[in-house]
Design an enzyme around this catalytic site. Structure first.
Site, PDB file in Angstrom:
ATOM      1  N   ASP A 130      21.539  67.086  96.667  1.00 37.61           N
ATOM      2  CA  ASP A 130      22.151  68.427  96.715  1.00 37.61           C
ATOM      3  C   ASP A 130      21.260  69.236  95.952  1.00 37.61           C
ATOM      4  O   ASP A 130      21.337  69.098  94.813  1.00 37.61           O
ATOM      5  CB  ASP A 130      23.598  68.155  96.226  1.00 37.61           C
ATOM      6  CG  ASP A 130      24.643  68.812  96.907  1.00 37.61           C
ATOM      7  OD1 ASP A 130      24.371  69.700  97.953  1.00 37.61           O
ATOM      8  OD2 ASP A 130      25.656  68.689  96.790  1.00 37.61           O
ATOM      9  N   ASP A 151      26.202  67.916  94.078  1.00 37.16           N
ATOM     10  CA  ASP A 151      26.551  68.777  92.890  1.00 37.16           C
ATOM     11  C   ASP A 151      27.995  68.545  92.607  1.00 37.16           C
ATOM     12  O   ASP A 151      28.493  69.033  91.243  1.00 37.16           O
ATOM     13  CB  ASP A 151      26.189  70.140  93.169  1.00 37.16           C
ATOM     14  CG  ASP A 151      26.978  70.736  94.291  1.00 37.16           C
ATOM     15  OD1 ASP A 151      27.713  70.304  94.839  1.00 37.16           O
ATOM     16  OD2 ASP A 151      26.477  71.811  94.591  1.00 37.16           O
ATOM     17  N   SER A 152      28.821  67.778  93.298  1.00 36.31           N
ATOM     18  CA  SER A 152      30.117  67.727  92.721  1.00 36.31           C
ATOM     19  C   SER A 152      30.068  66.606  91.372  1.00 36.31           C
ATOM     20  O   SER A 152      30.842  66.480  90.804  1.00 36.31           O
ATOM     21  CB  SER A 152      31.061  66.819  93.629  1.00 36.31           C
ATOM     22  OG  SER A 152      30.244  65.689  94.315  1.00 36.31           O
ATOM     23  N   GLU A 175      23.285  74.773 100.684  1.00 35.42           N
ATOM     24  CA  GLU A 175      24.632  75.323 101.219  1.00 35.42           C
ATOM     25  C   GLU A 175      23.909  76.601 101.919  1.00 35.42           C
ATOM     26  O   GLU A 175      23.414  77.333 101.215  1.00 35.42           O
ATOM     27  CB  GLU A 175      25.512  75.675 100.279  1.00 35.42           C
ATOM     28  CG  GLU A 175      26.385  74.303  99.657  1.00 35.42           C
ATOM     29  CD  GLU A 175      27.372  74.516  98.620  1.00 35.42           C
ATOM     30  OE1 GLU A 175      27.730  75.700  98.559  1.00 35.42           O
ATOM     31  OE2 GLU A 175      27.816  73.583  98.048  1.00 35.42           O
ATOM     32  N   GLU A 196      32.188  71.566 106.285  1.00 33.81           N
ATOM     33  CA  GLU A 196      33.088  71.436 105.597  1.00 33.81           C
ATOM     34  C   GLU A 196      34.322  72.349 105.494  1.00 33.81           C
ATOM     35  O   GLU A 196      34.118  73.406 105.674  1.00 33.81           O
ATOM     36  CB  GLU A 196      32.660  71.739 103.990  1.00 33.81           C
ATOM     37  CG  GLU A 196      33.780  71.393 102.808  1.00 33.81           C
ATOM     38  CD  GLU A 196      33.337  71.202 101.548  1.00 33.81           C
ATOM     39  OE1 GLU A 196      32.103  70.943 101.252  1.00 33.81           O
ATOM     40  OE2 GLU A 196      34.233  71.006 100.531  1.00 33.81           O
ATOM     41  N   LYS A 210      19.713  68.869 100.556  1.00 34.41           N
ATOM     42  CA  LYS A 210      21.086  69.728 101.077  1.00 34.41           C
ATOM     43  C   LYS A 210      21.077  70.796 100.599  1.00 34.41           C
ATOM     44  O   LYS A 210      20.994  71.001  99.350  1.00 34.41           O
ATOM     45  CB  LYS A 210      22.283  68.949 100.917  1.00 34.41           C
ATOM     46  CG  LYS A 210      23.531  69.535 101.578  1.00 34.41           C
ATOM     47  CD  LYS A 210      24.835  68.545 101.641  1.00 34.41           C
ATOM     48  CE  LYS A 210      25.554  68.789 100.418  1.00 34.41           C
ATOM     49  NZ  LYS A 210      26.150  69.786  99.927  1.00 34.41           N
TER      50      LYS A 210
HETATM   51  O1  KIV Z   1      28.732  67.671  96.299  1.00 32.41           O
HETATM   52  C1  KIV Z   1      29.534  67.230  97.209  1.00 32.41           C
HETATM   53  O2  KIV Z   1      30.007  66.115  96.782  1.00 32.41           O
HETATM   54  C2  KIV Z   1      29.375  67.745  98.549  1.00 32.41           C
HETATM   55  C3  KIV Z   1      30.397  67.249  99.491  1.00 32.41           C
HETATM   56  C4  KIV Z   1      30.013  67.506 100.905  1.00 32.41           C
HETATM   57  C5  KIV Z   1      30.625  65.542  99.500  1.00 32.41           C
HETATM   58  O3  KIV Z   1      28.580  68.528  98.643  1.00 32.41           O
END
Ligand code: KIV
Length: 300
Positions: free
Chosen positions: A99, A60-61, A131, A198, A129
Site C-alpha cells: 500500500d 496502511d491499515s 488509492e 471498497e 496499490k
Molecule cells: O490498508 C488496508 O488494509 C486496505 C484494505 C483494502 C484491506 O487497504
C-alpha cells in the site's frame, strides 16, 4: 537427501506454485475466487500462505491495527516498506502487494516514482496499490511503463476520509455509480493490473466487473468480484469493533487475553514451564542468550 520441507509425520510437503498476476488472471477467467488479506508480519504471512491465501497486502491499515493510530494516513512509509518485505520473506509463494501511504504519491510524479521503486526494490513488492480515481491515470501509466504493476483502489478511499467528513460508502446513486465505473475503466486503460473496490453496493461492483477485464478485489463490495480482501485482525477476531462487512472466523483476541491471564497466574506460582539451563564443567562459560538462536532448538 531431499531438501523439501516435511510435515510432522515425515511426509514431503508439496509447496504450491508461486501466485503471480497470471495466476490471478487465470483464476478470474475460470470463475475461481482468490483470497487476499491485509497482514503485517512474516510469521502471520507464513501461516496464511500455508492456509492457501493467494494475496497479502501490507496495508496502511497497519497505522491503526499495528501502531495504534486512529487514521490510516499516519502510516510511515519506511514502516510499510519494511512490513512489505517481511510479508514476502514469510510468504515467498504469495503475491505481495504494498500500500503506498498518504502523500507518498501525491506531491510530485518524481516522488511517487521514487517511492514506488522503493516498495518494489526494498519492499520486495509484486504490486503497489494506490488509492485512485481517473485523475491518477497519468501516474498509473507512468508507473506501468516503468515496470511497476499497479492495483488501483477505488470506491471508498480511506486516505480521503478527511475530505469526505468520515468513512462513507460510495457509488450509492446512479451518477455516483457511473463515475466509479468511469474511474475503473480509465485506470485499467492507464495500465492498472488489478482493481480493488471498497464499500460500494454490489450493483456497483457488478457494473465495474462487466466494464473491465482485470481481476477485481472487493472489500465491503459484495460477492461479484474475483477476489475478496479483509484486514487479518478482523478475520481473526482481534478487532474490538468488527466492520459490518466482515465476519470473524475465530476469537483470537479472547484467546490472547486468556493466555495473558494464564501466564500471569503461572508466573505468580513460579510455574514457568520449559527446562532449565544446566551448569557445564568445561567449555564456554555461558550458553546462548534467550532468543539468540531461535532457529536452533538444540542450542536453546
Ligand atoms: O490498508 C488496508 O488494509 C486496505 C484494505 C483494502 C484491506 O487497504
Amino acid at each position: 537427501m531431499s531438501l523439501s520441507p516435511h510435515d510432522e509425520t515425515g511426509s514431503e510437503v508439496r509447496l504450491r506454485d508461486a501466485v503471480t498476476l497470471k495466476t490471478l488472471r487465470r483464476m478470474a477467467e475460470r470463475g475461481e475466487k482468490f483470497a487476499c488479506l491485509a497482514a503485517y508480519d512474516a510469521t502471520t504471512a507464513r501461516w496464511l500462505e500455508r492456509g492457501g491465501v493467494h494475496v497479502l497486502l501490507a496495508g496502511d491499515s497497519a497505522a491503526q491495527v499495528v501502531l495504534g493510530h486512529e487514521r490510516t494516513i499516519d502510516a510511515p512509509i519506511g514502516f510499510l516498506v519494511q512490513i512489505t518485505a517481511a510479508l514476502k520473506r514469510g510468504a515467498p509463494r504469495t503475491l505481495v502487494m504494498a500500500d503506498m501511504p498518504f502523500m507518498s504519491y501525491h506531491a510530485s510524479v518524481e516522488a511517487a516514482m521514487e517511492n514506488a521503486g522503493r516498495f518494489m526494490r526494498d519492499g520486495l513488492a509484486d504490486v503497489v496499490k494506490l488509492e485512485a480515481d481517473a485523475s491518477f491515470g497519468a501516474l498509473v501509466d507512468r508507473m506501468t511503463r516503468a515496470g511497476i504493476p499497479v492495483c488501483a483502489h477505488i470506491g471508498y478511499r480511506p486516505q480521503t476520509t478527511a475530505v469526505l467528513g468520515g468513512p462513507t460508502a460510495q457509488g450509492r446513486t446512479e451518477d455516483a455509480m457511473e463515475a466509479l465505473v468511469d474511474d475503473a475503466v480509465a485506470l485499467e486503460a492507464a495500465g492498472a493490473v488489478l482493481l480493488l473496490v471498497e464499500a460500494v453496493p454490489p450493483e456497483v461492483t457488478r457494473r465495474i466487473v462487466e466494464a473491465t477485464s482485470v481481476p477485481v478485489i472487493g472489500i465491503g463490495a459484495g460477492t461479484d468480484c474475483h477476489g475478496q480482501i479483509l484486514v487479518v485482525h478482523d478475520l481473526l477476531g482481534l478487532t474490538d469493533q468488527t466492520p459490518r462487512f466482515a465476519e470473524p472466523v475465530d476469537a483470537i483476541g479472547e484467546r490472547i487475553k486468556e493466555a495473558g491471564a494464564e501466564w500471569t497466574a503461572r508466573v505468580a506460582r513460579d510455574q514457568i514451564g520449559g527446562s532449565r539451563y544446566t551448569m557445564r564443567e568445561t567449555g564456554p562459560s555461558a550458553g546462548p542468550a534467550s532468543g539468540a538462536a531461535r532457529a536452533s532448538n538444540t542450542d536453546r
